[in-house]
Design an enzyme around this catalytic site. Structure first.
Site, PDB file in Angstrom:
ATOM      1  N   ASP A  87       0.964  -1.343   0.075  1.00 36.66           N
ATOM      2  CA  ASP A  87      -0.009  -0.126  -0.084  1.00 36.66           C
ATOM      3  C   ASP A  87       0.634   1.112   0.108  1.00 36.66           C
ATOM      4  O   ASP A  87       2.166   1.208   0.406  1.00 36.66           O
ATOM      5  CB  ASP A  87      -0.946  -0.174   1.280  1.00 36.66           C
ATOM      6  N   GLU A 123      -1.274   6.735  -7.760  1.00 39.27           N
ATOM      7  CA  GLU A 123      -2.322   7.971  -7.277  1.00 39.27           C
ATOM      8  C   GLU A 123      -2.161   9.292  -7.564  1.00 39.27           C
ATOM      9  O   GLU A 123      -1.122   9.568  -7.961  1.00 39.27           O
ATOM     10  CB  GLU A 123      -2.058   8.025  -5.570  1.00 39.27           C
ATOM     11  N   THR A 176      -8.314   1.187   9.068  1.00 42.40           N
ATOM     12  CA  THR A 176      -8.692   1.436  10.277  1.00 42.40           C
ATOM     13  C   THR A 176      -9.398   0.562  11.069  1.00 42.40           C
ATOM     14  O   THR A 176      -9.205   0.326  12.170  1.00 42.40           O
ATOM     15  CB  THR A 176      -9.258   2.982  10.348  1.00 42.40           C
TER      16      THR A 176
HETATM   17  P1  13P Z   1      -9.126   3.597   6.257  1.00 40.88           P
HETATM   18  O1  13P Z   1      -8.160   3.302   7.055  1.00 40.88           O
HETATM   19  O2  13P Z   1      -9.915   4.670   6.272  1.00 40.88           O
HETATM   20  O3  13P Z   1      -9.798   2.013   6.108  1.00 40.88           O
HETATM   21  O4  13P Z   1      -8.397   3.657   4.819  1.00 40.88           O
HETATM   22  C1  13P Z   1      -7.562   2.408   3.996  1.00 40.88           C
HETATM   23  C2  13P Z   1      -6.792   2.967   2.999  1.00 40.88           C
HETATM   24  O5  13P Z   1      -7.348   3.533   2.101  1.00 40.88           O
HETATM   25  C3  13P Z   1      -5.292   2.414   3.014  1.00 40.88           C
HETATM   26  O6  13P Z   1      -4.642   2.815   1.807  1.00 40.88           O
END
Ligand code: 13P
Length: 285
Positions: A82, A134, A233
């Site tokens: 990520d 992105e 999250t």
């Molecule tokens: P959240 O932490 O809001 O779920 O977002 C996750 C995210 O987009 C990771 O790149």
């Protein structure tokens, strides 16, 4: 199953108007919860690793857990890095066997973002590794990336079209008004922009900031082209709450395997709930 990248699963999801859950894991227990929840629902899934998590455990141990869990799984599972700004970490993950990576050069000027993203595509694609890139600035905190409200901005449509036609990412993450972390109030999602980006780029879109969005927002975004939904999250909360709730209810026990089992179940429940919301259950065939 052999390890998968994101290409086929996102292509089918975009076509079928459902989305693949991309879940940020923290350790072996959470990775197991993601893979096993997906298997039970016969859903393709993406195990997502943050840069901090890779640095904490090391790429070697993480890919070993992944192979152990994903190779015998009966559903397609990808492992995706990520938001990564560091070329060294991208290279390390590629060398270790990640099947997909995200270059996040969105804080750089457009031309520089383009050049860095292109470099990653050129490095990854010949090895069969998919790339997410992105544009714009998504508000909130994700790993070491902090974007304040006043610095956040939506992706520009023309730039999105130019970016995607030049880079040809396997997945595109335009900022469309969602936020990383917990939402304060109702998010203002730029649905029209999302629609236009999907129509003009024809690239599967990643919806960042999945935690806390309503079922209605998920449905609408998926219908408009989001084929990957990121959840981080919510899993952090399940990870801590699953463990501590068990301990608080059984304060005398001090039997950590029971806390870990409770944590696993809480995580699996969260993953299951999201896969059902995204409509990818039963889509592994
Ligand atoms: P959240 O932490 O809001 O779920 O977002 C996750 C995210 O987009 C990771 O790149």
């Amino acid at each position: 199953m052999p390890l998968e990248n994101m290409k086929a699963m996102l292509g089918k999801a975009k076509e079928g108007k459902y989305a693949i859950g991309a879940f940020n894991i923290l350790d072996y227990n959470s990775m197991k919860a993601v893979v096993q929840a997906a298997e039970e629902l016969n859903a393709p899934v993406i195990v997502q690793t943050s840069v901090k998590t890779v640095k904490f455990w090391g790429a070697g141990p993480m890919i070993a857990w992944f192979r152990e869990l994903a190779e015998p799984a009966k559903v397609p599972v990808a492992i995706h890095l990520d938001h990564c700004k560091e070329m060294d970490v991208i290279k390390e993950c590629i060398e270790h066997g990640w099947t997909s990576v995200m270059i996040d050069a969105s804080s750089k000027p457009f031309e520089e973002n383009l050049a860095l993203s292109r470099q990653v595509v050129e490095m990854a694609r010949p090895k069969g590794i998919t790339v997410e890139a992105e544009l714009g600035a998504i508000v909130g905190v994700e790993d070491d990336i902090h974007v304040k409200e006043q610095d956040s901005h939506l992706a520009d449509l023309q730039q999105s079209v130019e970016f995607c036609s030049k880079i040809k990412p396997d997945c595109f993450a335009p900022a469309i008004g969602t936020a990383h972390g917990i939402y304060k109030g109702e998010p203002k999602i730029a649905f029209d922009l999302l629609k236009e980006i999907t129509e003009k780029t024809n690239v599967p879109i990643a919806l960042h900031g999945g935690t806390g969005l309503s079922q209605e927002v998920f449905k609408r975004c998926i219908k408009l082209g989001c084929a990957k939904v990121n959840i981080s999250t919510q899993l952090k909360y399940a990870f801590i709450d699953g463990f501590t709730e068990y301990h608080n209810n059984n304060p005398q026990e001090y039997n950590p395997l029971k806390e870990l089992a409770a944590q696993y179940h809480k995580l699996k429940e969260a993953v299951t709930e999201n896969i059902n919301l995204f409509g990818s259950e039963g889509k592994a065939d």
